[in-house]
Design a protein around this motif. Structure first.
Motif, PDB file in Angstrom:
ATOM      1  N   SER A  91      -6.546  23.244 128.050  1.00 18.58           N
ATOM      2  CA  SER A  91      -5.609  24.353 128.200  1.00 18.58           C
ATOM      3  C   SER A  91      -4.818  24.656 126.941  1.00 18.58           C
ATOM      4  CB  SER A  91      -4.645  24.072 129.359  1.00 18.58           C
ATOM      5  OG  SER A  91      -3.885  22.909 129.097  1.00 18.58           O
ATOM      6  N   VAL A  92      -4.591  23.670 126.080  1.00 24.43           N
ATOM      7  CA  VAL A  92      -3.751  23.919 124.905  1.00 24.43           C
ATOM      8  C   VAL A  92      -4.493  23.787 123.573  1.00 24.43           C
ATOM      9  CG1 VAL A  92      -1.650  23.236 126.114  1.00 24.43           C
ATOM     10  CG2 VAL A  92      -2.919  21.529 124.820  1.00 24.43           C
ATOM     11  N   SER A  93      -5.425  22.845 123.467  1.00 24.92           N
ATOM     12  CA  SER A  93      -6.096  22.622 122.172  1.00 24.92           C
ATOM     13  C   SER A  93      -6.885  23.834 121.677  1.00 24.92           C
ATOM     14  CB  SER A  93      -7.018  21.397 122.260  1.00 24.92           C
ATOM     15  OG  SER A  93      -6.255  20.219 122.439  1.00 24.92           O
ATOM     16  N   PRO A  94      -7.641  24.543 122.535  1.00 23.48           N
ATOM     17  CA  PRO A  94      -8.346  25.732 122.044  1.00 23.48           C
ATOM     18  C   PRO A  94      -7.407  26.796 121.478  1.00 23.48           C
ATOM     19  CG  PRO A  94      -9.275  25.030 124.136  1.00 23.48           C
ATOM     20  CD  PRO A  94      -8.032  24.223 123.925  1.00 23.48           C
ATOM     21  N   VAL A  95      -6.190  26.882 122.017  1.00 23.19           N
ATOM     22  CA  VAL A  95      -5.217  27.850 121.497  1.00 23.19           C
ATOM     23  C   VAL A  95      -4.824  27.479 120.073  1.00 23.19           C
ATOM     24  CG1 VAL A  95      -2.946  28.866 121.833  1.00 23.19           C
ATOM     25  CG2 VAL A  95      -4.368  28.317 123.816  1.00 23.19           C
ATOM     26  N   VAL A  96      -4.618  26.203 119.827  1.00 20.73           N
ATOM     27  CA  VAL A  96      -4.262  25.737 118.488  1.00 20.73           C
ATOM     28  C   VAL A  96      -5.392  26.011 117.503  1.00 20.73           C
ATOM     29  CG1 VAL A  96      -3.643  23.716 117.104  1.00 20.73           C
ATOM     30  CG2 VAL A  96      -2.754  23.954 119.429  1.00 20.73           C
ATOM     31  N   LEU A  97      -6.607  25.710 117.900  1.00 17.64           N
ATOM     32  CA  LEU A  97      -7.755  25.926 117.019  1.00 17.64           C
ATOM     33  C   LEU A  97      -7.959  27.414 116.731  1.00 17.64           C
ATOM     34  CD1 LEU A  97     -10.259  23.338 118.546  1.00 17.64           C
ATOM     35  CD2 LEU A  97      -8.834  23.087 116.512  1.00 17.64           C
ATOM     36  N   THR A  98      -7.710  28.253 117.727  1.00 17.06           N
ATOM     37  CA  THR A  98      -7.819  29.699 117.526  1.00 17.06           C
ATOM     38  C   THR A  98      -6.778  30.193 116.525  1.00 17.06           C
ATOM     39  OG1 THR A  98      -8.640  30.002 119.789  1.00 17.06           O
ATOM     40  CG2 THR A  98      -7.768  31.946 118.664  1.00 17.06           C
ATOM     41  N   ALA A  99      -5.572  29.654 116.619  1.00 14.74           N
ATOM     42  CA  ALA A  99      -4.515  30.046 115.684  1.00 14.74           C
ATOM     43  C   ALA A  99      -4.899  29.676 114.253  1.00 14.74           C
ATOM     44  CB  ALA A  99      -3.202  29.363 116.075  1.00 14.74           C
ATOM     45  N   TYR A 100      -5.442  28.502 114.059  1.00 13.65           N
ATOM     46  CA  TYR A 100      -5.883  28.105 112.716  1.00 13.65           C
ATOM     47  C   TYR A 100      -7.034  28.981 112.235  1.00 13.65           C
ATOM     48  CZ  TYR A 100      -3.092  23.827 112.341  1.00 13.65           C
ATOM     49  OH  TYR A 100      -2.057  22.922 112.217  1.00 13.65           O
ATOM     50  N   ALA A 101      -7.982  29.275 113.143  1.00 22.57           N
ATOM     51  CA  ALA A 101      -9.150  30.064 112.748  1.00 22.57           C
ATOM     52  C   ALA A 101      -8.755  31.487 112.355  1.00 22.57           C
ATOM     53  CB  ALA A 101     -10.160  30.101 113.904  1.00 22.57           C
ATOM     54  N   ARG A 102      -7.789  32.067 113.040  1.00 14.80           N
ATOM     55  CA  ARG A 102      -7.357  33.433 112.745  1.00 14.80           C
ATOM     56  C   ARG A 102      -6.252  33.503 111.704  1.00 14.80           C
ATOM     57  NH1 ARG A 102      -6.383  36.729 118.222  1.00 14.80           N
ATOM     58  NH2 ARG A 102      -5.929  38.287 116.607  1.00 14.80           N
ATOM     59  N   GLY A 103      -5.654  32.362 111.405  1.00 15.54           N
ATOM     60  CA  GLY A 103      -4.558  32.355 110.444  1.00 15.54           C
ATOM     61  C   GLY A 103      -3.298  32.987 110.986  1.00 15.54           C
ATOM     62  N   LYS A 104      -3.216  33.140 112.306  1.00 14.18           N
ATOM     63  CA  LYS A 104      -2.064  33.746 112.961  1.00 14.18           C
ATOM     64  C   LYS A 104      -1.393  32.729 113.884  1.00 14.18           C
ATOM     65  CE  LYS A 104      -2.236  37.993 111.351  1.00 14.18           C
ATOM     66  NZ  LYS A 104      -1.109  38.582 110.572  1.00 14.18           N
ATOM     67  N   THR A 105      -0.069  32.787 113.932  1.00 13.83           N
ATOM     68  CA  THR A 105       0.661  31.903 114.827  1.00 13.83           C
ATOM     69  C   THR A 105       0.555  32.393 116.265  1.00 13.83           C
ATOM     70  OG1 THR A 105       2.733  33.130 114.629  1.00 13.83           O
ATOM     71  CG2 THR A 105       2.302  31.441 112.960  1.00 13.83           C
ATOM     72  N   LEU A 106       1.085  31.612 117.192  1.00 10.93           N
ATOM     73  CA  LEU A 106       1.055  32.021 118.594  1.00 10.93           C
ATOM     74  C   LEU A 106       1.873  33.284 118.811  1.00 10.93           C
ATOM     75  CD1 LEU A 106       1.421  28.577 120.443  1.00 10.93           C
ATOM     76  CD2 LEU A 106      -0.610  29.677 119.501  1.00 10.93           C
ATOM     77  N   VAL A 107       2.987  33.403 118.106  1.00  8.71           N
ATOM     78  CA  VAL A 107       3.779  34.631 118.174  1.00  8.71           C
ATOM     79  C   VAL A 107       3.041  35.775 117.504  1.00  8.71           C
ATOM     80  CG1 VAL A 107       5.920  35.738 117.399  1.00  8.71           C
ATOM     81  CG2 VAL A 107       5.980  33.407 118.322  1.00  8.71           C
ATOM     82  N   GLY A 108       2.365  35.495 116.397  1.00 13.47           N
ATOM     83  CA  GLY A 108       1.651  36.534 115.666  1.00 13.47           C
ATOM     84  C   GLY A 108       0.447  37.075 116.414  1.00 13.47           C
ATOM     85  N   MET A 109      -0.143  36.271 117.288  1.00 15.92           N
ATOM     86  CA  MET A 109      -1.323  36.715 118.030  1.00 15.92           C
ATOM     87  C   MET A 109      -0.946  37.528 119.273  1.00 15.92           C
ATOM     88  SD  MET A 109      -4.189  33.678 117.875  1.00 15.92           S
ATOM     89  CE  MET A 109      -3.160  32.386 118.541  1.00 15.92           C
ATOM     90  N   ASN A 110       0.355  37.523 119.631  1.00 14.01           N
ATOM     91  CA  ASN A 110       0.767  38.221 120.842  1.00 14.01           C
ATOM     92  C   ASN A 110       2.175  38.738 120.651  1.00 14.01           C
ATOM     93  OD1 ASN A 110       2.057  38.092 123.780  1.00 14.01           O
ATOM     94  ND2 ASN A 110      -0.146  38.430 123.993  1.00 14.01           N
ATOM     95  N   ALA A 111       2.319  40.065 120.581  1.00 16.81           N
ATOM     96  CA  ALA A 111       3.614  40.663 120.262  1.00 16.81           C
ATOM     97  C   ALA A 111       4.682  40.339 121.291  1.00 16.81           C
ATOM     98  CB  ALA A 111       3.459  42.176 120.122  1.00 16.81           C
ATOM     99  N   GLY A 112       4.300  40.200 122.531  1.00 13.19           N
ATOM    100  CA  GLY A 112       5.267  39.919 123.581  1.00 13.19           C
ATOM    101  C   GLY A 112       5.592  38.458 123.753  1.00 13.19           C
ATOM    102  N   LYS A 113       5.020  37.604 122.940  1.00 10.40           N
ATOM    103  CA  LYS A 113       5.251  36.155 122.959  1.00 10.40           C
ATOM    104  C   LYS A 113       4.779  35.503 124.260  1.00 10.40           C
ATOM    105  CE  LYS A 113       9.203  36.318 119.797  1.00 10.40           C
ATOM    106  NZ  LYS A 113      10.612  35.890 119.556  1.00 10.40           N
TER     107      LYS A 113
END
Length: 346
Positions: free
Chosen positions: A72-94
């Motif tokens: 539930s959480v690790s794929p989100v972290v890996l996606t953030a690294y792959a895209r170079g965007k933070t969790l806030v940066g990937m979703n404007a509404g947080k």
């Protein structure tokens, strides 16, 4: 890197991942998935030999919760690294940050609670076997796990209702409860309740585990005293007893040490933040959060390693076969020994 941690508010709002090693997160993800799957397979193999027990239900729930956390959480972290965007940066509404924070909080509460219940179950089964056999059953295990999940969910939805807050931590791949001393009023009370609950869980778990270790050591000494005059027979029983002690003492000792090392730093950080006059605490907070996540990764290996040691030991010594040839029951006759034998079938 240190400059990136110097501004506490910057970590909350940054949209680009400026540093960090994705390989670390990938290895943690792999270790968590592989460890939990292997542990579940070993547990299922043992279950097929006997009927499910209360202990088996609790351990299965713990491993399933840890496995859920990995997916539930690790794929989100890996996606953030792959895209170079933070969790806030990937979703404007947080929303993604809120999801991650909710997941981390829920998993930490439920996992630590189940570990504590397992410690209590062992304490009752070893220290109070008559009460355990008369009043506890598999149904109690299912009810307890359900109540832990329900209680954790209710606690974790509070930030969505204005009590507490899920915020982003540097390097932008983590979100968790706001632990800064800048918290005011009800938000500070909320994180204080979280830390206090974890502290209670830590204390109760350590006390129960130490008590179980003490009981096992005392029962081992009593068995040695009873069979001191029977050399040939005691030699084989000593081999069996050693495998029992390795099976129970080793995971208890490891769990106790790991539990303290992985959970107490987070509690300490929360209490320090209450009184700290500095805002440059993000680095220390992140280290505490990472240690907390390591606990779920290490959990399955604590069960795997003793199982492997037990299998190797029995293959080398084969005490059960020798005792069968002698026409002896492999379980010793005293109450403590009989209890350990019943645990060996769980």
């Amino acid at each position: 890197m240190e400059n990136s941690f110097s501004n506490h508010s910057k970590c909350h709002e940054m949209v680009d991942v400026e540093f960090g090693e994705p390989i670390t997160s990938a290895l943690m993800f792999a270790a968590g998935v592989v460890g939990n799957i292997v542990a579940l397979v070993l547990l299922e193999v043992r279950r097929r030999k006997t009927s499910p027990s209360l202990y088996h239900i609790l351990v299965t729930a713990l491993l399933m919760t840890d496995l859920l956390g990995s997916f539930s959480v690790s794929p989100v972290v890996l996606t953030a690294y792959a895209r170079g965007k933070t969790l806030v940066g990937m979703n404007a509404g947080k929303e993604l940050c809120a999801y991650f924070g909710f997941s981390m909080t829920f998993l930490s509460l439920s996992t630590l609670s189940i570990v504590s219940v397992i410690a209590l179950e062992r304490y009752l089964s070893i220290g109070h076997p008559y009460f355990y056999e008369r009043h506890l059953s598999k149904l109690h295990g299912y009810i307890t796990v359900a109540l832990i999940y329900l209680g954790s969910i209710l606690f974790c939805v509070a930030p969505f209702l204005g009590f507490g807050d899920y915020v982003q931590y540097c390097p932008g791949t983590w979100c968790f409860l706001e632990m800064s001393h800048t918290n005011k009023g009800k938000d500070q009370v909320y994180i204080g309740l979280y830390a206090s609950f974890i502290l209670i869980v830590i204390t109760s778990t350590v006390v129960c585990n130490i008590s179980v270790i003490f009981h096992l050591v005392m029962m081992q000494r009593k068995r040695k005293a009873r069979r001191s005059g029977e050399y040939a027979r005691s030699r084989y029983r000593r081999s069996l007893s050693m495998s029992e002690e390795v099976e129970h003492l080793l995971p208890l000792a490891i769990i106790t040490v790991v539990f303290i090392c992985c959970t107490f730093p987070l509690v300490l950080r929360v209490y320090i933040n209450f009184t700290s006059s500095h805002t440059e605490t993000s680095h220390a907070n992140l280290r505490a959060l990472r240690l907390l996540s390591f606990h779920s990764i290490i959990n399955p290996w604590v069960f795997i390693i003793p199982s492997i040691v037990r299998i190797i030991w029995r293959k080398l010594r084969k005490p059960a076969k020798v005792l069968d040839d002698l026409g002896e029951d492999p379980c010793v006759s005293d109450r403590g020994g009989a209890l350990l034998c019943s645990h060996r079938t769980t």
